[in-house]
Scaffold this motif. Sequence first.
Motif, PDB file in Angstrom:
ATOM      1  N   LEU A 108       3.284  -2.782 -10.092  1.00 54.95           N
ATOM      2  CA  LEU A 108       3.066  -3.600  -8.892  1.00 54.95           C
ATOM      3  C   LEU A 108       2.048  -4.702  -9.142  1.00 54.95           C
ATOM      4  O   LEU A 108       0.942  -4.444  -9.608  1.00 54.95           O
ATOM      5  CB  LEU A 108       2.581  -2.714  -7.731  1.00 54.95           C
ATOM      6  N   LYS A 109       2.470  -5.943  -8.867  1.00 57.54           N
ATOM      7  CA  LYS A 109       1.552  -7.087  -8.859  1.00 57.54           C
ATOM      8  C   LYS A 109       1.427  -7.501  -7.408  1.00 57.54           C
ATOM      9  O   LYS A 109       2.388  -8.020  -6.815  1.00 57.54           O
ATOM     10  CB  LYS A 109       2.107  -8.258  -9.689  1.00 57.54           C
ATOM     11  N   THR A 110       0.283  -7.271  -6.810  1.00 57.02           N
ATOM     12  CA  THR A 110       0.159  -7.452  -5.368  1.00 57.02           C
ATOM     13  C   THR A 110      -0.756  -8.612  -5.001  1.00 57.02           C
ATOM     14  O   THR A 110      -1.723  -8.907  -5.699  1.00 57.02           O
ATOM     15  CB  THR A 110      -0.343  -6.160  -4.695  1.00 57.02           C
ATOM     16  N   THR A 111      -0.415  -9.254  -3.900  1.00 55.02           N
ATOM     17  CA  THR A 111      -1.294 -10.270  -3.322  1.00 55.02           C
ATOM     18  C   THR A 111      -2.350  -9.558  -2.490  1.00 55.02           C
ATOM     19  O   THR A 111      -2.168  -8.419  -2.054  1.00 55.02           O
ATOM     20  CB  THR A 111      -0.502 -11.239  -2.438  1.00 55.02           C
ATOM     21  N   VAL A 140      -2.648  -0.893 -10.625  1.00 56.26           N
ATOM     22  CA  VAL A 140      -1.922  -2.037 -10.078  1.00 56.26           C
ATOM     23  C   VAL A 140      -2.637  -3.316 -10.498  1.00 56.26           C
ATOM     24  O   VAL A 140      -3.810  -3.291 -10.902  1.00 56.26           O
ATOM     25  CB  VAL A 140      -1.823  -1.977  -8.538  1.00 56.26           C
ATOM     26  N   THR A 141      -1.928  -4.438 -10.383  1.00 56.59           N
ATOM     27  CA  THR A 141      -2.519  -5.740 -10.688  1.00 56.59           C
ATOM     28  C   THR A 141      -2.790  -6.494  -9.396  1.00 56.59           C
ATOM     29  O   THR A 141      -1.876  -6.659  -8.571  1.00 56.59           O
ATOM     30  CB  THR A 141      -1.596  -6.574 -11.589  1.00 56.59           C
ATOM     31  N   ALA A 177       0.833  -1.209   0.000  1.00 58.03           N
ATOM     32  CA  ALA A 177       0.000   0.000   0.000  1.00 58.03           C
ATOM     33  C   ALA A 177       0.866   1.257   0.000  1.00 58.03           C
ATOM     34  O   ALA A 177       0.560   2.245  -0.683  1.00 58.03           O
ATOM     35  CB  ALA A 177      -0.925  -0.008   1.213  1.00 58.03           C
ATOM     36  N   SER A 178       1.972   1.212   0.751  1.00 62.99           N
ATOM     37  CA  SER A 178       2.832   2.399   0.846  1.00 62.99           C
ATOM     38  C   SER A 178       3.632   2.645  -0.428  1.00 62.99           C
ATOM     39  O   SER A 178       4.200   3.723  -0.607  1.00 62.99           O
ATOM     40  CB  SER A 178       3.784   2.252   2.042  1.00 62.99           C
ATOM     41  N   ALA A 179       3.677   1.652  -1.299  1.00 63.10           N
ATOM     42  CA  ALA A 179       4.426   1.805  -2.559  1.00 63.10           C
ATOM     43  C   ALA A 179       3.534   2.286  -3.697  1.00 63.10           C
ATOM     44  O   ALA A 179       4.009   2.469  -4.819  1.00 63.10           O
ATOM     45  CB  ALA A 179       5.079   0.471  -2.932  1.00 63.10           C
ATOM     46  N   ILE A 180       2.239   2.490  -3.417  1.00 63.12           N
ATOM     47  CA  ILE A 180       1.283   2.856  -4.459  1.00 63.12           C
ATOM     48  C   ILE A 180       1.030   4.365  -4.450  1.00 63.12           C
ATOM     49  O   ILE A 180       0.948   4.993  -3.393  1.00 63.12           O
ATOM     50  CB  ILE A 180      -0.057   2.098  -4.238  1.00 63.12           C
ATOM     51  N   SER A 181       0.888   4.932  -5.628  1.00 63.52           N
ATOM     52  CA  SER A 181       0.578   6.361  -5.756  1.00 63.52           C
ATOM     53  C   SER A 181      -0.874   6.537  -6.201  1.00 63.52           C
ATOM     54  O   SER A 181      -1.450   5.666  -6.860  1.00 63.52           O
ATOM     55  CB  SER A 181       1.509   7.021  -6.784  1.00 63.52           C
ATOM     56  N   LYS A 182      -1.435   7.669  -5.879  1.00 65.01           N
ATOM     57  CA  LYS A 182      -2.791   7.999  -6.310  1.00 65.01           C
ATOM     58  C   LYS A 182      -2.834   8.053  -7.834  1.00 65.01           C
ATOM     59  O   LYS A 182      -1.959   8.630  -8.474  1.00 65.01           O
ATOM     60  CB  LYS A 182      -3.227   9.333  -5.717  1.00 65.01           C
ATOM     61  N   GLY A 183      -3.841   7.421  -8.417  1.00 67.99           N
ATOM     62  CA  GLY A 183      -3.985   7.366  -9.861  1.00 67.99           C
ATOM     63  C   GLY A 183      -3.247   6.202 -10.508  1.00 67.99           C
ATOM     64  O   GLY A 183      -3.407   5.946 -11.707  1.00 67.99           O
ATOM     65  N   LEU A 217       3.961 -19.057   0.337  1.00 67.17           N
ATOM     66  CA  LEU A 217       3.098 -17.892   0.477  1.00 67.17           C
ATOM     67  C   LEU A 217       3.537 -16.916  -0.606  1.00 67.17           C
ATOM     68  O   LEU A 217       4.696 -16.491  -0.637  1.00 67.17           O
ATOM     69  CB  LEU A 217       3.251 -17.262   1.869  1.00 67.17           C
ATOM     70  N   GLU A 218       2.613 -16.597  -1.507  1.00 68.45           N
ATOM     71  CA  GLU A 218       2.946 -15.755  -2.655  1.00 68.45           C
ATOM     72  C   GLU A 218       3.671 -14.480  -2.216  1.00 68.45           C
ATOM     73  O   GLU A 218       3.214 -13.768  -1.334  1.00 68.45           O
ATOM     74  CB  GLU A 218       1.672 -15.378  -3.416  1.00 68.45           C
ATOM     75  N   ARG A 219       4.853 -14.261  -2.822  1.00 64.10           N
ATOM     76  CA  ARG A 219       5.668 -13.069  -2.603  1.00 64.10           C
ATOM     77  C   ARG A 219       6.240 -12.963  -1.178  1.00 64.10           C
ATOM     78  O   ARG A 219       6.768 -11.934  -0.798  1.00 64.10           O
ATOM     79  CB  ARG A 219       4.889 -11.793  -2.950  1.00 64.10           C
TER      80      ARG A 219
END
Length: 717
Positions: free
Chosen positions: A618-621, A580-581, A571-577, A683-685
Amino acid sequence: MTMEAKLAFSQDSPPISIICAAKVAGLPLTIDPSLASGSAPTLWFGSGESLHGVNPILHFIARGASFSSFSGQNAIEFGHVAEWLEYAPMFLSGSEFENACSFVDGYLTSRTFVVGHGLTIADIAVWSNLAGIGQRWESLRKSKKYQNLVRWFNSIDAEYKDTLNEIVAAYVGKRGIGKSPAPSLKEKVHDSKDPSAPEVDLPGAKVGQVCVRFAPEPSGYLHIGHAKAALLNKYFAERYQGRLIVRFDDTNPSKESNEFVENLLKDIETLGIKYDAVTYTSDYFPKLMEMAESLIKQGKAYIDDTPKEEMRKERMDGIESRCRNNTVEENLSLWKEMVNGTERGKQCCVRGKLDMQDPNKSLRDPVYYRCNTDPHHRVGSKYKAYPTYDFACPFVDAFEGVTHALRSSEYHDRNAQYYRILQDMGLRRVEIYEFSRLNMVYTLLSKRKLLWFVQNKKVEDWTDPRFPTVQGIVRRGLKVEALIQFILQQGASKNLNLMEWDKLWTINKKLIDPVCARHTAVLKDQRVIFTLTNGPEKPFVRILPRHKKCEAAGKKATTFANRIWLDYADASAISKGEEVTLMDWGNAIIKEIKMENGVITELVGELHLEGSVKTTKLKTTWLADIEELVPLSLVEFDYLISKKKLEEDEDFLDNLNPCTRRETPALGDANMKNLKHGEVIQLERKGYYRCDAPFIRSSKPVVLFAIPDGRQQASLN
């Protein structure tokens, strides 16, 4: 190689790697496929000298090539070449073929050659083993599965097309370039001080007449060092169609117990070791006492009541004990006191009368018998005096018909003592065969020191995952097959090596990754809710594979909802707009990031399932926000000591690691309620884990032990 040489091999096992290497090196070989089936290839010279085995011959060819870089540009590259020659036959194992392809494909991601920056014999060995597979490799070569490996293979193929393909066409279908999976101990049993040395045999060994023994003391559980000794004994017993005895060296009742006997047998079975008999040194106590008394009567042993520390100093200084010239009668009288365990007897010991001036201090009148009134785990309080290992071992070896005693080179200085005691006893000679002790970084293998951790409750018990015991490392997630593979790679070399654990865990990863199920977890105290404004009004479930490439791993039920949990780190690595996958779902666009006091409290966004996963960074679980999530405890371990190698004068207590276990609470997908004890998952990632405590109830977390994957882990401190 300035002269022509003849390569002899069996017709059903042509060594393609040798023939290819000789052609590339420009070295003439006369081919002679006349050896018996199963014979190792032999390179004969006009002088009558010869070399045996694939790797020794390859090393010889590399050194004789017209271009010196064929064996590597420097000593380090030469070492890497040697490693790759040992690895190359891995492609010939049906079960390991794809694992080997996957590993080498990743290794070649940013490399043009296997070792260094130019062609070496390692490239030819790997290439020829792949080419020797035939149709299975050709099918993969046409696919896009291992692009780096195919790129490298094709570049070698193009450079030496006429030379190499002519050989492959002539011999593929008849190949046996190492029929057993690498690393094969048969290929490894050589003195690695000289990589070109031929395979080493047990001295004087004859097929059908060899008897070896694995003789652990039942004073602890089997650890990785013992496992090496056990597997080497197994190998030689099988190679010479001989016998293997498991003998418990139970001569110290103060340290030994039935618990240790039972668990040593359990660990021997775990290693897949088949033995012909289980015996105990205690079976021979009556005969050992008779022998001790006989040596006293012959004047070859005497009773000494010198205090222990003074005796040690006298031995170091070569000073004879004042008791050395006691009469036989005096010695027999004190021997009787020892046998009866009297106060006088407890002050005494039996010493062999060898040579107090010998430069080899082990020959300076070693101790044969000591008093000990502790009850024995098998014979109770029947005996009050017990033989030392140095006295009992040669006697029982000879009595049981052992032909070759394998023991680690740390005992080298005591070999002369072993032979001298046999001689004084009037028993036949037993040949000692040495191998190097297996030493691991950051690891204690002394049972006395390991016992300290158990007794002081620094670990759970002998099966603790931080212990180097077989049960400990298996509990941490190591597959026995990986342990066996790792130990057999070391072979019977006499070189002392300090081995890295990373190498063992890398082998393990290759075994578990293709088959272990995938699950999802988020850290309980470090997670953020992600609200999807256009997500499903009601949660729904899809059945997905637990491993996309392994159908045998089964299925899992994945819940999709409009509120999902993400790890805070994501979450902290994501920017507004940002788009993500969401793994196993599709893309989503972040519309809002809510924060309080600089901490993210919620993400708001919308699904964009038509978006391309190729364009997202970002590909996130994630996990749906539902009540069925399973509480987890993710447990990581560190080494028990903080120093890579302790010197002889260093106390391990001064080098204890202050933090060796860390637990992190997490939440896992609902399917994890069905995990079984001992099951290995990814556990993925997050990494690989072994289930140590499965689901019982929601108030008790599932305990998962983190499995190292061969990459350097950060310290827990």
